[in-house]
Motif scaffolding. Structure first.
Motif, PDB file in Angstrom:
ATOM      1  N   SER A 119      40.228  46.873  41.461  1.00 20.26           N
ATOM      2  CA  SER A 119      40.319  47.700  42.660  1.00 20.26           C
ATOM      3  C   SER A 119      40.234  49.170  42.270  1.00 20.26           C
ATOM      4  CB  SER A 119      41.638  47.433  43.386  1.00 20.26           C
ATOM      5  OG  SER A 119      41.753  46.076  43.747  1.00 20.26           O
TER       6      SER A 119
ATOM      7  N   ILE B  45      32.517  47.172  51.793  1.00 20.14           N
ATOM      8  CA  ILE B  45      32.158  45.756  51.895  1.00 20.14           C
ATOM      9  C   ILE B  45      31.225  45.401  50.744  1.00 20.14           C
ATOM     10  CG2 ILE B  45      31.225  43.948  53.384  1.00 20.14           C
ATOM     11  CD1 ILE B  45      33.602  45.503  54.567  1.00 20.14           C
ATOM     12  N   PRO B  46      31.593  44.438  49.897  1.00 17.46           N
ATOM     13  CA  PRO B  46      30.692  44.041  48.803  1.00 17.46           C
ATOM     14  C   PRO B  46      29.405  43.429  49.354  1.00 17.46           C
ATOM     15  CG  PRO B  46      32.904  43.156  48.498  1.00 17.46           C
ATOM     16  CD  PRO B  46      32.837  43.671  49.897  1.00 17.46           C
TER      17      PRO B  46
ATOM     18  N   HIS C  12      39.209  45.079  45.985  1.00 17.17           N
ATOM     19  CA  HIS C  12      38.254  45.816  46.825  1.00 17.17           C
ATOM     20  C   HIS C  12      38.334  47.313  46.551  1.00 17.17           C
ATOM     21  CE1 HIS C  12      41.241  45.964  50.508  1.00 17.17           C
ATOM     22  NE2 HIS C  12      41.784  46.408  49.401  1.00 17.17           N
TER      23      HIS C  12
ATOM     24  N   LYS D 255      43.766  44.207  47.235  1.00 19.49           N
ATOM     25  CA  LYS D 255      42.782  43.139  47.294  1.00 19.49           C
ATOM     26  C   LYS D 255      42.384  42.846  48.739  1.00 19.49           C
ATOM     27  CE  LYS D 255      44.020  40.723  43.026  1.00 19.49           C
ATOM     28  NZ  LYS D 255      44.392  39.422  42.432  1.00 19.49           N
ATOM     29  N   ALA D 256      41.204  42.252  48.879  1.00 22.42           N
ATOM     30  CA  ALA D 256      40.710  41.800  50.173  1.00 22.42           C
ATOM     31  C   ALA D 256      40.748  40.282  50.205  1.00 22.42           C
ATOM     32  CB  ALA D 256      39.287  42.295  50.404  1.00 22.42           C
TER      33      ALA D 256
ATOM     34  N   THR E 111      37.709  51.398  47.897  1.00 20.30           N
ATOM     35  CA  THR E 111      37.930  52.200  49.095  1.00 20.30           C
ATOM     36  C   THR E 111      37.001  53.409  49.101  1.00 20.30           C
ATOM     37  OG1 THR E 111      39.672  53.495  47.998  1.00 20.30           O
ATOM     38  CG2 THR E 111      40.363  51.539  49.205  1.00 20.30           C
TER      39      THR E 111
ATOM     40  N   TRP F 139      37.561  50.487  53.632  1.00 20.92           N
ATOM     41  CA  TRP F 139      37.224  49.612  52.515  1.00 20.92           C
ATOM     42  C   TRP F 139      35.719  49.392  52.428  1.00 20.92           C
ATOM     43  CZ3 TRP F 139      41.434  48.242  55.743  1.00 20.92           C
ATOM     44  CH2 TRP F 139      42.690  48.394  55.142  1.00 20.92           C
TER      45      TRP F 139
ATOM     46  N   GLU G  46      30.930  41.328  43.335  1.00 16.13           N
ATOM     47  CA  GLU G  46      32.287  41.823  43.579  1.00 16.13           C
ATOM     48  C   GLU G  46      32.782  42.711  42.435  1.00 16.13           C
ATOM     49  OE1 GLU G  46      35.033  38.186  41.948  1.00 16.13           O
ATOM     50  OE2 GLU G  46      33.974  37.865  43.838  1.00 16.13           O
TER      51      GLU G  46
END
Length: 374
Positions: A307, A289-290, A280, A260-261, A282, A287, A303
């Motif tokens: 994951s 970025i949403p 999040h 998770k982020a 990868t 990672w 989002e």
């Protein structure tokens, strides 16, 4: 005021003096009366799924949507007869009005945070950028200059919109940073060690110190002020930052769950305001970025629901609104495509899609087409 740290972003800005000039403005016409009448017919309810008049445009002419000028008006770019035209389009009345015309192709454009200024990047070659700033009230050119660059990245100063931080990238991906002062018509080179800085205050910058020795996936926050650099929050490592007036966003991998982020919001003194965690995705560089946008104190984000690896992910996305002040969370759409997001000033509507071709009515939780190609 949406910057992947792993990918160089191209965009706009500008340099020193050029005399202020008045653009040709359309005279009052029947269209203005129609616009006023159309606004009255919705009885002040504003934009909604029943009142919207989609933009009808030839697909061959359409270039891109810039942003919301108001909660009902969009700015967009067309290419006609070898000219690039910036127009304002009222979604309530269907009225279109020319704002700016360029003989050179417009590469990109962005509104200042208050929407008083519009910065336009046009280019006749791949290695030069003509940077033009107009003041929208009056449609007046206030700054224009051509600079050498392959790509340009810039940050408006939300505390003083006459100042802009510019990073000019060259063919070998070296860069120089400059401070533009529109009022003084000055260009000052800045000795920043990293290109993607955000404004922390009127004269302070914040960036991630990625170093130059070896690749990293996280980096410390660094403040630049009066020629000096200082690492802050050394116990924490981040992989992305963004900034607005009074707000800073920093993203880091969660200590509790690496899948998770954690999104952390700070004020301009770097005091914590709010945080939340989401799954999040990868990719090969780190990672993903949403896509997100900020409207007032409301943070909108598309989002992932789980994951995973971005290339293999098929579990879907959702659009969520979170209030930075209260911490209230609301799911707007349970299922939505992962695509760019651009929200109106008051956050009542958001555009999404690769061309911003769809509009989401936040209160109604409905989506509709905002562009109809002819």
């Amino acid at each position: 005021m949406g910057k992947w740290l792993s990918v160089l972003i191209f965009f706009v800005l500008l340099l020193s003096g050029c005399e202020t000039e008045e653009l040709n403005k359309p005279s009052p016409s029947k269209l203005d009366s129609e616009k006023s009448a159309a606004n009255q017919t919705v009885n002040g309810k504003g934009l909604n799924s029943q009142s919207i008049v989609p933009l009808k445009v030839k697909e061959a002419d359409f270039q891109f949507i810039i942003d919301w000028e108001t909660d009902e008006t969009l700015l967009f770019v067309e290419r006609k007869n070898s000219r690039s035209i910036v127009s304002a389009y009222d979604l309530l009345s269907g009225v279109k009005k020319e704002v700016y015309v360029s003989d050179e192709p417009i590469v990109s454009a962005q509104l200042s945070p208050s929407r008083e200024y519009l910065l336009i990047h046009s280019a006749s070659t791949a290695y030069k950028a003509l940077l033009t700033v107009i003041r929208l009230p009056g449609q007046q050119i206030v700054f224009q200059e051509e600079i050498e660059s392959k790509e340009v990245h810039y940050e408006w100063n939300g505390y003083d919109e006459t100042k802009i931080l510019v990073s000019a990238f060259y063919e070998d991906w070296s860069f120089r940073s400059y401070l533009i002062d529109i009022e003084k018509r000055s260009l000052q080179e800045m000795n920043l060690s990293q290109p993607f800085a955000v404004w922390l205050k009127q004269s302070r910058f914040l960036y991630l110190d990625w170093g130059n020795d070896e690749p990293r996936i996280t980096a410390p926050l660094t403040i630049y002020e009066n020629g000096n650099e200082k690492h802050v929050k050394n116990e924490e490592k981040f992989y992305y930052i963004d900034g607005w007036k009074n707000f800073l966003l920093a993203i880091a991998p969660s200590d509790k769950d690496p899948s998770k982020a954690i999104f952390l919001f700070y004020d301009h003194e770097l005091q914590p305001l709010y945080s939340f965690e989401i799954p999040h995705l990868t990719d090969f560089s780190g990672w993903v970025i949403p896509t997100y946008d900020l409207a007032g104190k409301n943070f909108f984000i598309i989002e992932p629901k789980k994951s995973g690896e971005a290339d293999l992910y098929n579990d879907g996305f959702r659009l969520v609104k979170r209030n930075i002040k209260s911490g209230k969370e609301e799911v707007i759409l349970k299922s939505v495509e992962s695509a760019p997001l651009l929200c109106s000033p008051k956050g009542k509507s958001c555009l999404t899609g690769n061309l911003y071709e769809h509009i989401i009515f936040i209160n109604e939780k409905k989506m509709a087409s905002v562009i109809e190609f002819e």
